[in-house]
Design a protein around this motif. Structure first.
Motif, short mmCIF file in Angstrom:
data_model
loop_
_atom_site.label_atom_id
_atom_site.label_comp_id
_atom_site.label_asym_id
_atom_site.label_seq_id
_atom_site.Cartn_x
_atom_site.Cartn_y
_atom_site.Cartn_z
N ARG A 287 38.21 -60.95 82.31
CA ARG A 287 38.30 -59.86 81.34
C ARG A 287 38.73 -58.57 82.03
O ARG A 287 39.57 -57.83 81.52
CB ARG A 287 36.95 -59.66 80.65
CG ARG A 287 36.95 -58.49 79.68
CD ARG A 287 35.63 -58.38 78.92
NE ARG A 287 35.45 -59.56 78.09
CZ ARG A 287 36.08 -59.77 76.93
NH1 ARG A 287 36.97 -58.90 76.50
NH2 ARG A 287 35.85 -60.84 76.24
N GLY B 287 42.04 -58.21 80.42
CA GLY B 287 41.56 -57.77 79.11
C GLY B 287 42.50 -56.79 78.41
O GLY B 287 42.78 -56.94 77.22
N ASP B 288 42.99 -55.79 79.13
CA ASP B 288 43.85 -54.79 78.50
C ASP B 288 45.13 -55.42 77.95
O ASP B 288 45.56 -55.11 76.83
CB ASP B 288 44.20 -53.69 79.51
CG ASP B 288 43.01 -52.79 79.83
OD1 ASP B 288 42.02 -52.83 79.08
OD2 ASP B 288 43.08 -52.07 80.85
N ARG C 98 44.26 -57.53 74.86
CA ARG C 98 43.97 -56.70 73.68
C ARG C 98 45.26 -56.13 73.08
O ARG C 98 45.40 -56.04 71.86
CB ARG C 98 43.01 -55.58 74.07
CG ARG C 98 41.54 -56.03 74.09
CD ARG C 98 40.62 -54.84 74.32
NE ARG C 98 40.71 -54.38 75.70
CZ ARG C 98 39.96 -54.85 76.70
NH1 ARG C 98 39.08 -55.80 76.46
NH2 ARG C 98 40.09 -54.37 77.93
N LEU D 141 46.93 -58.85 71.20
CA LEU D 141 46.17 -59.15 69.99
C LEU D 141 46.42 -58.10 68.91
O LEU D 141 46.58 -58.43 67.73
CB LEU D 141 44.68 -59.24 70.33
CG LEU D 141 43.72 -59.57 69.18
CD1 LEU D 141 44.12 -60.87 68.48
CD2 LEU D 141 42.29 -59.66 69.71
N GLU D 142 46.45 -56.84 69.29
CA GLU D 142 46.70 -55.78 68.32
C GLU D 142 48.11 -55.88 67.73
O GLU D 142 48.32 -55.62 66.55
CB GLU D 142 46.49 -54.42 68.96
CG GLU D 142 45.03 -54.04 69.12
CD GLU D 142 44.28 -54.12 67.79
OE1 GLU D 142 44.75 -53.51 66.80
OE2 GLU D 142 43.25 -54.81 67.73
N THR E 264 39.54 -59.54 64.42
CA THR E 264 39.99 -60.10 65.69
C THR E 264 38.81 -60.40 66.60
O THR E 264 37.77 -59.73 66.54
CB THR E 264 40.96 -59.15 66.42
OG1 THR E 264 40.29 -57.91 66.70
CG2 THR E 264 42.20 -58.89 65.59
N LEU F 247 38.35 -61.56 70.89
CA LEU F 247 38.98 -61.81 72.19
C LEU F 247 37.97 -62.51 73.08
O LEU F 247 36.86 -62.02 73.28
CB LEU F 247 39.43 -60.49 72.83
CG LEU F 247 39.95 -60.58 74.28
CD1 LEU F 247 41.17 -61.50 74.35
CD2 LEU F 247 40.28 -59.20 74.81
N GLU G 118 34.39 -60.55 72.80
CA GLU G 118 34.26 -59.26 72.16
C GLU G 118 34.87 -59.33 70.76
O GLU G 118 35.73 -60.16 70.49
CB GLU G 118 34.93 -58.15 72.97
CG GLU G 118 36.44 -58.24 73.05
CD GLU G 118 37.01 -57.13 73.90
OE1 GLU G 118 38.08 -56.63 73.56
OE2 GLU G 118 36.39 -56.77 74.93
N ASP H 188 36.18 -57.03 67.05
CA ASP H 188 36.65 -55.71 66.65
C ASP H 188 35.68 -55.09 65.66
O ASP H 188 34.62 -55.62 65.36
CB ASP H 188 38.08 -55.80 66.08
CG ASP H 188 38.13 -56.45 64.69
OD1 ASP H 188 37.07 -56.82 64.18
OD2 ASP H 188 39.24 -56.57 64.15
#
Length: 257
Positions: A44, A48-49, A52, A55-56, A72, A74, A251, A253
């Motif tokens: 992560r 992770g960044d 994300r 995903l966005e 969402t 992750l 995690e 949203d």
């Protein structure tokens, strides 16, 4: 509907699928399966960044298509199959979409194994088909000619249920085939359609989706595979702890993920 996507592996959701399912709430599960020797927290921190951001971007594609309810998740995990099961239960997702390329999406094959979920399957399909022109074929495989009458009645009942869910009858078809291998018969029929739909059986979503025949079907078809969960599935029904996956970093949203 749960849509697992390996965003770091370059997987994406075909636009045809996005447009077809814009009318239903969607949980996008961005996941990355990592080796056991790598800590999920380390993955992560490192990825992770990027995950994300991917995903966005995917979430915005669904929202731009008119999907008004997109959440969402992750997850970095050592066992993606357990993760799919846990998130499907946590999010109360009615179906799980296994992605494959979908250059066009005009017809759906629904493999019927029995009548336990006919009303449930038809109700969910009716929701999924809202705003589309998709045609549906209910498909039943029999091993003996003596079973044909019962099978004909079964697929016609499924068609009636879907019509009752406000889908035009001229978009609904029924087919029964005699074949020694149900799996091969379903794969052959699926090759003539753009998506395969399967209904879940007891006792667990993971056992049905990822083991035995359904696992073979999901791997054998080049089409997306939608597995509809049974409404009878409850947490812990098969003695497994859905909410405790051990080594997993997860995690959500702010919109219910």
């Amino acid at each position: 509907m749960l849509v697992p996507v390996d965003v770091l592996g370059g997987q994406s959701v075909p636009r045809t699928v996005v447009d077809a399912f814009a009318s239903v709430p969607v949980t996008l599960l961005a996941y990355r399966e990592i080796p056991d020797q790598i800590a999920t927290s380390h993955a992560r921190d490192q990825y992770g960044d990027r995950a994300r951001a991917e995903l966005e971007e995917l979430r915005s594609v669904f929202e731009d298509a008119g999907c008004v309810d997109v959440s969402t998740r992750l997850v970095f995990t050592h066992d993606r199959l357990k993760t799919f099961e846990r998130v499907a239960v946590d999010e109360d997702c009615h179906a799980v979409l296994m992605l494959n390329p979908a250059p066009k999406l005009e017809s759906v094959l629904v493999a019927i194994r029995g009548d336990v979920n006919l009303e449930y399957i038809a109700d969910l399909l009716g929701t999924l088909l809202t705003g589309t022109d998709l045609e549906v074929t209910f498909f039943r495989v029999i091993g003996d000619e003596s079973d044909r009458d019962a099978a004909d009645e079964l697929v016609e009942t499924a068609a009636d249920e879907l019509e009752a869910a406000d889908v035009d009858r001229d978009r609904i078809h029924a087919q029964v085939t005699l074949e020694g291998s149900p799996t091969q018969a379903i794969l052959a029929a699926a090759a003539e359609h753009d998506m395969l739909v399967l209904g879940e059986s007891r006792p667990s979503i993971r056992r049905f989706i990822f083991r035995d025949r359904a696992k073979t079907l999901a791997r054998g078809t080049v089409d997306p595979v939608l597995v509809i969960r049974g409404e009878y599935l409850e947490d812990g029904e098969d003695g497994e702890e859905h909410g405790n996956e051990g080594a997993e970093a997860d995690e959500s949203d702010e919109n219910g993920g």
